[in-house]
Motif scaffolding. Structure first.
Motif, PDB file in Angstrom:
ATOM      1  N   GLU A  33      -0.420   4.383   5.206  1.00  0.00           N
ATOM      2  CA  GLU A  33      -1.060   3.832   4.017  1.00  0.00           C
ATOM      3  C   GLU A  33      -1.312   2.528   4.116  1.00  0.00           C
ATOM      4  OE1 GLU A  33      -2.551   5.841   1.573  1.00  0.00           O
ATOM      5  OE2 GLU A  33      -2.189   7.322   2.800  1.00  0.00           O
ATOM      6  N   ARG A  34      -0.609   1.655   5.000  1.00  0.00           N
ATOM      7  CA  ARG A  34      -0.699   0.236   5.063  1.00  0.00           C
ATOM      8  C   ARG A  34      -0.241  -0.576   3.983  1.00  0.00           C
ATOM      9  NH1 ARG A  34      -5.343  -2.120   8.788  1.00  0.00           N
ATOM     10  NH2 ARG A  34      -3.630  -3.507   9.086  1.00  0.00           N
ATOM     11  N   GLN A  35       0.536   0.356   2.947  1.00  0.00           N
ATOM     12  CA  GLN A  35       1.264  -0.389   2.239  1.00  0.00           C
ATOM     13  C   GLN A  35       2.693   0.355   1.900  1.00  0.00           C
ATOM     14  OE1 GLN A  35      -0.557   1.665  -1.798  1.00  0.00           O
ATOM     15  NE2 GLN A  35      -1.482  -0.339  -1.250  1.00  0.00           N
ATOM     16  N   ILE A  36       3.675  -0.293   1.573  1.00  0.00           N
ATOM     17  CA  ILE A  36       5.201   0.277   1.414  1.00  0.00           C
ATOM     18  C   ILE A  36       6.142  -0.589   0.477  1.00  0.00           C
ATOM     19  CG2 ILE A  36       6.048  -1.110   3.401  1.00  0.00           C
ATOM     20  CD1 ILE A  36       7.536   1.526   4.258  1.00  0.00           C
ATOM     21  N   VAL A  37       6.663   0.301  -0.398  1.00  0.00           N
ATOM     22  CA  VAL A  37       7.771  -0.239  -1.143  1.00  0.00           C
ATOM     23  C   VAL A  37       8.916   0.714  -0.685  1.00  0.00           C
ATOM     24  CG1 VAL A  37       6.693   0.982  -3.090  1.00  0.00           C
ATOM     25  CG2 VAL A  37       8.673  -0.692  -3.256  1.00  0.00           C
TER      26      VAL A  37
ATOM     27  N   THR B  56       2.249  -5.311   2.506  1.00  0.00           N
ATOM     28  CA  THR B  56       0.984  -4.598   2.724  1.00  0.00           C
ATOM     29  C   THR B  56       0.457  -5.100   3.900  1.00  0.00           C
ATOM     30  OG1 THR B  56       0.586  -5.220   0.067  1.00  0.00           O
ATOM     31  CG2 THR B  56      -1.578  -4.436   1.736  1.00  0.00           C
ATOM     32  N   GLY B  57      -0.351  -3.917   4.507  1.00  0.00           N
ATOM     33  CA  GLY B  57      -1.086  -4.250   6.108  1.00  0.00           C
ATOM     34  C   GLY B  57      -0.222  -3.739   7.145  1.00  0.00           C
ATOM     35  N   LEU B  58       0.791  -3.055   6.856  1.00  0.00           N
ATOM     36  CA  LEU B  58       1.690  -2.704   8.167  1.00  0.00           C
ATOM     37  C   LEU B  58       1.163  -1.528   8.693  1.00  0.00           C
ATOM     38  CD1 LEU B  58       5.387  -3.260   6.316  1.00  0.00           C
ATOM     39  CD2 LEU B  58       3.899  -4.727   8.245  1.00  0.00           C
ATOM     40  N   MET B  59       1.507  -1.254   9.854  1.00  0.00           N
ATOM     41  CA  MET B  59       0.982  -0.038  10.579  1.00  0.00           C
ATOM     42  C   MET B  59       1.960   0.882  10.998  1.00  0.00           C
ATOM     43  SD  MET B  59      -2.332  -1.067  11.106  1.00  0.00           S
ATOM     44  CE  MET B  59      -2.686   0.007  12.476  1.00  0.00           C
ATOM     45  N   PRO B  60       1.723   2.037  11.342  1.00  0.00           N
ATOM     46  CA  PRO B  60       3.069   3.111  11.449  1.00  0.00           C
ATOM     47  C   PRO B  60       4.033   2.667  12.420  1.00  0.00           C
ATOM     48  CG  PRO B  60       0.543   4.297  11.761  1.00  0.00           C
ATOM     49  CD  PRO B  60       0.241   2.534  11.730  1.00  0.00           C
ATOM     50  N   TRP B  61       3.769   1.917  13.527  1.00  0.00           N
ATOM     51  CA  TRP B  61       4.693   1.529  14.448  1.00  0.00           C
ATOM     52  C   TRP B  61       5.766   0.264  13.671  1.00  0.00           C
ATOM     53  CZ3 TRP B  61      -0.324   1.446  16.340  1.00  0.00           C
ATOM     54  CH2 TRP B  61      -0.835   0.260  15.970  1.00  0.00           C
TER      55      TRP B  61
END
Length: 274
Positions: A248-252, A215-220
């Motif tokens: 979305e600032r969250q990824i799985v 959670t909290g990640l940016m596009p780059w």
């Protein structure tokens, strides 16, 4: 020439890989030589070094010279919000894993993605320590050092190794995160935290990790790695199962087989994006 080489993106791939190699050489030359004045905090536990800035300037210059009509979104520069006239945007992380780099602890990587009409079409991750180069072109597969890669074939979470990133900017949802982390710890063969999302995603693409969430990640942080996973046969969504979570600032991300199991565990964090 690093594969894949396609008529549509052969030149983009070649230029970006050459620029990444040059920037990686710059980064390696600074390992163990950083002074206190070379490192500063952008925010709580969010570091930037003079090497990040030099790497980013090099990448922007190389890509800008080759593709002057494209625009660039890069971590350390002012964010670009306007659209390019040709609908193309390079998304750059000059050092993913800066805290690792500043402390001399691998992994850390360069991440370069090309977005066209709001869809990532080219992704490159170069792991600086090993020199491994991961390349993906939409519709043409994912490669590690020119060899095709695929996600793992683990069918169940209890036989899977997953990766994550710990919260380091905001801690309002710490209790919820710890509950979710514990669920993953008891439901998998193990959880790893490397501190560089692009590397985590590349390792999902090559089948070393079966899944990854953060959670909290940016596009780059995620643009190139997401395409690697998708082109290697995996699945990438947000915590609600929606595809295309670049902003979305969250990824799985997963091999696809364990994705729904991961989403069930992540359900308490569907509204968390920091």
């Amino acid at each position: 020439m690093t594969k894949p080489a396609t008529p549509a993106f052969e030149r983009e791939c070649r230029v970006a890989v050459e620029a990444a190699r040059e920037a990686a050489h710059l980064i390696r030359s600074a390992v163990g030589r950083l002074r206190a004045t070379d490192v500063r905090e952008k925010g709580t536990s969010d570091l930037v070094t003079t090497v990040d800035e030099a790497s980013e300037a090099l990448l922007i210059r190389r890509l800008g010279n080759a593709f002057p009509r494209d625009i660039v979104l890069a971590e350390e520069s002012a964010s670009v919000t306007s659209d390019a006239a040709n609908g193309r945007r390079w998304i750059i992380d000059p050092i993913d894993g800066t805290t690792n780099f500043a402390h001399g602890v691998p992994p850390y990587a360069l991440s370069i993605a090309l977005e066209r009409a709001d869809k990532v079409v080219l992704g490159i991750v170069l792991e600086v320590g090993s020199g491994d180069i991961y390349v993906a072109v939409r519709g043409h597969g994912a490669f590690l050092n020119s060899a095709p890669i695929r996600v793992s074939d683990s069918r169940h979470l209890n036989s899977s190794l997953v990766a994550t990133g710990f919260p380091y900017r905001a801690f309002d949802h710490g209790t919820t995160y710890m509950d979710v982390l514990y669920r993953f710890m008891e439901s998998t063969r193990g959880v790893r935290r490397y501190g560089a999302a692009s590397v985590d995603l590349a390792l999902v693409a090559r089948g070393s990790f079966d899944g990854f969430f953060e959670t909290g990640l940016m596009p780059w942080d995620v643009a190139a790695g997401m395409l690697l996973v998708e082109e290697a046969g995996g699945r990438v969504t947000d915590y609600s199962g929606r595809s295309g979570p670049i902003r979305e600032r969250q990824i799985v991300a997963s091999n696809g087989y364990v994705h729904d199991e991961m989403l069930r565990i992540l359900a308490p964090m569907r509204s968390v994006r920091s």
